[in-house]
Design a protein around this motif. Structure first.
Motif, PDB file in Angstrom:
ATOM      1  N   MET A   1       0.914  -1.165  -0.246  1.00 31.88           N
ATOM      2  CA  MET A   1      -0.161  -0.066  -0.163  1.00 31.88           C
ATOM      3  C   MET A   1       0.517   1.315   0.345  1.00 31.88           C
ATOM      4  SD  MET A   1      -2.900   0.991   2.762  1.00 31.88           S
ATOM      5  CE  MET A   1      -3.590   2.530   1.983  1.00 31.88           C
ATOM      6  N   ARG A   2       0.159   2.365  -1.173  1.00 36.79           N
ATOM      7  CA  ARG A   2       1.158   3.433  -0.836  1.00 36.79           C
ATOM      8  C   ARG A   2       1.310   4.625  -0.072  1.00 36.79           C
ATOM      9  NH1 ARG A   2      -0.383   3.924  -7.025  1.00 36.79           N
ATOM     10  NH2 ARG A   2       1.459   2.792  -7.873  1.00 36.79           N
ATOM     11  N   ASP A   3       2.428   5.227   0.966  1.00 38.55           N
ATOM     12  CA  ASP A   3       2.400   5.955   1.546  1.00 38.55           C
ATOM     13  C   ASP A   3       1.940   7.134   0.977  1.00 38.55           C
ATOM     14  OD1 ASP A   3       4.563   7.523   0.494  1.00 38.55           O
ATOM     15  OD2 ASP A   3       5.155   7.407   2.686  1.00 38.55           O
ATOM     16  N   ALA A   4       1.092   8.046   1.799  1.00 35.50           N
ATOM     17  CA  ALA A   4       0.811   9.493   1.105  1.00 35.50           C
ATOM     18  C   ALA A   4       1.521   9.967   1.259  1.00 35.50           C
ATOM     19  CB  ALA A   4      -0.376  10.448   2.616  1.00 35.50           C
ATOM     20  N   GLY A   5       2.893  10.455   0.598  1.00 40.23           N
ATOM     21  CA  GLY A   5       3.359  11.235   0.218  1.00 40.23           C
ATOM     22  C   GLY A   5       3.700  10.567  -0.967  1.00 40.23           C
ATOM     23  N   LEU A   6       3.737   9.131  -0.828  1.00 34.87           N
ATOM     24  CA  LEU A   6       3.831   9.011  -2.563  1.00 34.87           C
ATOM     25  C   LEU A   6       2.549   9.269  -3.701  1.00 34.87           C
ATOM     26  CD1 LEU A   6       5.096   7.171  -4.876  1.00 34.87           C
ATOM     27  CD2 LEU A   6       4.553   5.119  -3.386  1.00 34.87           C
ATOM     28  N   GLU A   7       1.773   8.925  -2.677  1.00 35.17           N
ATOM     29  CA  GLU A   7      -0.069   9.180  -3.699  1.00 35.17           C
ATOM     30  C   GLU A   7       0.115  10.466  -3.925  1.00 35.17           C
ATOM     31  OE1 GLU A   7      -1.765   7.079  -4.374  1.00 35.17           O
ATOM     32  OE2 GLU A   7      -2.180   5.805  -3.728  1.00 35.17           O
ATOM     33  N   ARG A   8       0.407  11.871  -3.280  1.00 27.03           N
ATOM     34  CA  ARG A   8       0.753  12.970  -3.236  1.00 27.03           C
ATOM     35  C   ARG A   8       1.366  12.933  -4.250  1.00 27.03           C
ATOM     36  NH1 ARG A   8       0.496  17.234   1.407  1.00 27.03           N
ATOM     37  NH2 ARG A   8       0.845  18.898  -1.088  1.00 27.03           N
ATOM     38  N   ARG A  35       6.540   3.257  -0.919  1.00 31.44           N
ATOM     39  CA  ARG A  35       6.774   4.910  -0.840  1.00 31.44           C
ATOM     40  C   ARG A  35       7.927   5.815  -1.328  1.00 31.44           C
ATOM     41  NH1 ARG A  35       9.631   5.046   5.918  1.00 31.44           N
ATOM     42  NH2 ARG A  35      11.910   3.163   5.270  1.00 31.44           N
ATOM     43  N   VAL A  36       8.462   6.321  -1.463  1.00 30.12           N
ATOM     44  CA  VAL A  36       9.178   7.069  -2.469  1.00 30.12           C
ATOM     45  C   VAL A  36      10.774   7.076  -1.513  1.00 30.12           C
ATOM     46  CG1 VAL A  36      11.217   9.186  -3.493  1.00 30.12           C
ATOM     47  CG2 VAL A  36       8.169   9.609  -2.738  1.00 30.12           C
ATOM     48  N   PRO A  37      11.700   6.210  -2.239  1.00 35.00           N
ATOM     49  CA  PRO A  37      13.031   6.068  -1.888  1.00 35.00           C
ATOM     50  C   PRO A  37      14.045   6.981  -1.697  1.00 35.00           C
ATOM     51  CG  PRO A  37      12.418   4.644  -4.232  1.00 35.00           C
ATOM     52  CD  PRO A  37      11.825   5.449  -3.590  1.00 35.00           C
ATOM     53  N   ALA A  38      14.338   6.766  -0.356  1.00 36.04           N
ATOM     54  CA  ALA A  38      15.347   7.668   0.032  1.00 36.04           C
ATOM     55  C   ALA A  38      16.234   8.237  -1.636  1.00 36.04           C
ATOM     56  CB  ALA A  38      16.145   7.628   1.049  1.00 36.04           C
TER      57      ALA A  38
END
Length: 259
Positions: A1-8, A35-38
């Motif tokens: 499941m994607r986190d909120a930051g990646l979804e935005r 999520r977006v990799p560092a």
């Protein structure tokens, strides 16, 4: 499941495929993210305008030092480095161009560079800047410019300057993310590291900042920015080159004065 930051970020880019295209990687790679990799935060921020604090709050929400412990000059230096890192890592999004267009200048060389960059951003078309970035730094086979320390110092990629940089990063405890295939001596990565050093995000001795700058930044990056100013394919990025060159001249003088 994607986190909120990646979804935005995906929403801001216009979908997974568009986000992948903007940051120059394959669509399946982005599809597999939770999520977006560092190592992709700076590129995604530049491509979408979504703040790194939103993309990865675990990495960027809290500075390593308290706000009142960071000198305002160092905070401003970190912002300059972060802006350069973002623009060197990927073409700016429409949102980022709008933000850059709000920069204010003054009578100093750096202030005039800010004003010139703001003017360039105010008239830039996203599609044209994306093409310009591709021609300058990617290209069909290679771009007009190769923003790597090894290339500028030896004429070849993956040479001794990269090895020395890796040794120094290991000594400072700054680790490379294994899934990041971009060599660490890329100008964007070095600017991001300098931004972190300026605000004490990394737990390293104070002297390490000057040493890192003199060994891995000042010896070549000014030439990269000067080349950017006169590059055949540069239009918006000509003003980025002017900003970077002026800023590094100030940095070099400041570190010399400290010495």
């Amino acid at each position: 499941m994607r986190d909120a930051g990646l979804e935005r970020a995906i929403d801001a880019a216009g979908g997974v495929a568009e986000l992948a295209r903007k940051i120059g990687i394959a669509q399946p790679s982005v599809s597999n993210w939770n999520r977006v990799p560092a190592q992709r935060v700076i590129a995604v921020e530049g491509a979408t305008g979504v703040s790194r604090k939103v993309l990865r709050p675990d990495l960027y929400s809290e500075p390593a030092a308290p706000d009142d412990a960071v000198d305002p000059t160092d905070a401003a230096r970190a912002q300059e480095y972060a802006l350069l890192a973002t623009l060197l890592s990927s073409a700016p999004s429409a949102a980022l161009l709008e933000q850059i267009a709000q920069l204010h200048g003054d009578a100093t060389p750096l202030g005039r560079a800010h004003a010139t960059l703001a003017e360039a951003a105010s008239v830039a078309a996203v599609s044209e800047v994306e093409r310009e970035y591709f021609d300058l730094f990617v290209g069909l086979g290679r771009g007009e410019l190769l923003p790597y320390a090894s290339y500028y110092l030896t004429g070849f990629l993956h040479e001794r300057p990269l090895s020395r940089l890796r040794d120094d990063l290991a000594a400072l405890g700054i680790e490379r993310v294994e899934s990041n295939f971009e060599p660490e001596d890329h100008a964007a990565t070095l600017c991001e590291i300098m931004a972190g050093l300026a605000v004490a995000r990394f737990p390293v001795p104070t002297e390490a900042q000057r040493t890192f700058f003199e060994k891995h930044v000042s010896r070549w990056m000014g030439r990269l920015f000067a080349d950017m100013e006169k590059a055949e394919n540069a239009k918006f990025y000509r003003s980025v080159g002017t900003l970077g060159r002026n800023f590094l001249e100030i940095e070099s003088e400041a570190f010399t004065f400290v010495n």
